[in-house]
Write an enzyme that holds these catalytic residues in place. Structure first.
Site, PDB file in Angstrom:
ATOM      1  CG  ASP A 136      41.131  65.726  36.873  1.00 21.27           C
ATOM      2  OD1 ASP A 136      41.367  66.905  37.200  1.00 21.27           O
ATOM      3  OD2 ASP A 136      42.009  64.865  36.789  1.00 21.27           O
ATOM      4  CD  GLN A 177      51.378  58.070  40.776  1.00 25.35           C
ATOM      5  OE1 GLN A 177      52.341  57.337  40.531  1.00 25.35           O
ATOM      6  NE2 GLN A 177      50.433  57.735  41.627  1.00 25.35           N
ATOM      7  CG  HIS A 216      44.899  58.926  39.775  1.00 28.64           C
ATOM      8  ND1 HIS A 216      45.978  59.045  40.631  1.00 28.64           N
ATOM      9  CD2 HIS A 216      45.173  59.740  38.730  1.00 28.64           C
ATOM     10  CE1 HIS A 216      46.845  59.892  40.134  1.00 28.64           C
ATOM     11  NE2 HIS A 216      46.401  60.325  38.963  1.00 28.64           N
TER      12      HIS A 216
HETATM   13  P1  5GP Z   1      48.264  62.548  37.800  1.00 26.51           P
HETATM   14  O1  5GP Z   1      49.222  63.431  37.071  1.00 26.51           O
HETATM   15  O2  5GP Z   1      48.728  62.225  39.193  1.00 26.51           O
HETATM   16  O3  5GP Z   1      47.923  61.304  36.997  1.00 26.51           O
HETATM   17  O4  5GP Z   1      46.918  63.354  37.884  1.00 26.51           O
HETATM   18  C1  5GP Z   1      46.327  63.782  39.064  1.00 26.51           C
HETATM   19  C2  5GP Z   1      44.978  64.355  38.707  1.00 26.51           C
HETATM   20  O5  5GP Z   1      44.279  64.627  39.892  1.00 26.51           O
HETATM   21  C3  5GP Z   1      45.054  65.648  37.899  1.00 26.51           C
HETATM   22  O6  5GP Z   1      44.366  65.487  36.671  1.00 26.51           O
HETATM   23  C4  5GP Z   1      44.384  66.662  38.809  1.00 26.51           C
HETATM   24  O7  5GP Z   1      43.601  67.590  38.114  1.00 26.51           O
HETATM   25  C5  5GP Z   1      43.530  65.806  39.709  1.00 26.51           C
HETATM   26  N1  5GP Z   1      43.302  66.372  41.025  1.00 26.51           N
HETATM   27  C6  5GP Z   1      44.256  66.864  41.861  1.00 26.51           C
HETATM   28  N2  5GP Z   1      43.682  67.289  43.009  1.00 26.51           N
HETATM   29  C7  5GP Z   1      42.353  67.045  42.893  1.00 26.51           C
HETATM   30  C8  5GP Z   1      41.235  67.257  43.760  1.00 26.51           C
HETATM   31  O8  5GP Z   1      41.348  67.772  44.881  1.00 26.51           O
HETATM   32  N3  5GP Z   1      40.013  66.881  43.298  1.00 26.51           N
HETATM   33  C9  5GP Z   1      39.862  66.316  42.059  1.00 26.51           C
HETATM   34  N4  5GP Z   1      38.604  65.977  41.709  1.00 26.51           N
HETATM   35  N5  5GP Z   1      40.882  66.105  41.224  1.00 26.51           N
HETATM   36  C10 5GP Z   1      42.114  66.463  41.635  1.00 26.51           C
END
Ligand code: 5GP
Ligand code: ZN
Length: 139
Positions: free
Chosen positions: A30, A93, A99
């Site tokens: 991340d 999300q 994920h």
């Molecule tokens: P959610 O809130 O959807 O569960 O978390 C999404 C996660 O994706 C976040 O922790 C964010 O830092 C990560 N993330 C968003 N864009 C990218 C990206 O372009 N590359 C990576 N490696 N992580 C990402």
């Protein structure tokens, strides 16, 4: 899912720090880590959430998550690892491609917000009634 950021990572159009890959799954760091070692495990085939992901991809993500959790334990010797998976904008999300977060905690950081909620005893009648409805709805 041309605009999906994680699909772009799967296709190699956006770089990532790759940690694991097989035919169904990709895992990468991340880029906004909650802790050192924060890793995301995704199905290569786009599915938005737990309701959409096919069982084979779901299983593959969980099994890969366990292997990566073993690696995180070896490398970081964490005091614990939180496995977190959000479904829907209503629970924050942000990336709408399924994920699994693996979030190891070294013990040096403050408690993780996702694992430190306050315990308040519930209404046993309400818990019981709702549990019966949910149990009856399990397919
Ligand atoms: P959610 O809130 O959807 O569960 O978390 C999404 C996660 O994706 C976040 O922790 C964010 O830092 C990560 N993330 C968003 N864009 C990218 C990206 O372009 N590359 C990576 N490696 N992580 C990402
Ligand atoms: Zn996607």
């Amino acid at each position: 899912m041309e605009e999906c950021i994680f699909c772009k990572i799967v296709r190699g159009e956006i770089p990532c720090f790759k940690i694991f890959e097989d035919e169904r799954v990709l895992a990468f760091a991340d880029i906004n880590p909650i802790t050192a070692g924060h890793t995301l495990v995704i199905p290569k085939k786009h599915a938005e959430n737990l309701w959409e992901i096919p069982p084979e991809d779901f299983s593959a993500v969980q099994l890969a998550g366990k292997r990566i959790a073993d690696a995180l334990k070896k490398v970081l010797a964490p005091v614990g690892i939180a496995c977190l998976q959000l479904n829907g904008r209503g629970v924050n999300q942000v990336v709408m491609h399924y994920h699994l977060h693996l979030i190891p905690r070294s013990g040096q950081e403050p408690p993780l917000p996702v694992s430190s909620w306050e315990l308040k005893t519930g209404d046993m009648g309400a818990i019981g009634r709702l549990s019966e409805r949910i149990a009856a709805a399990v397919g």
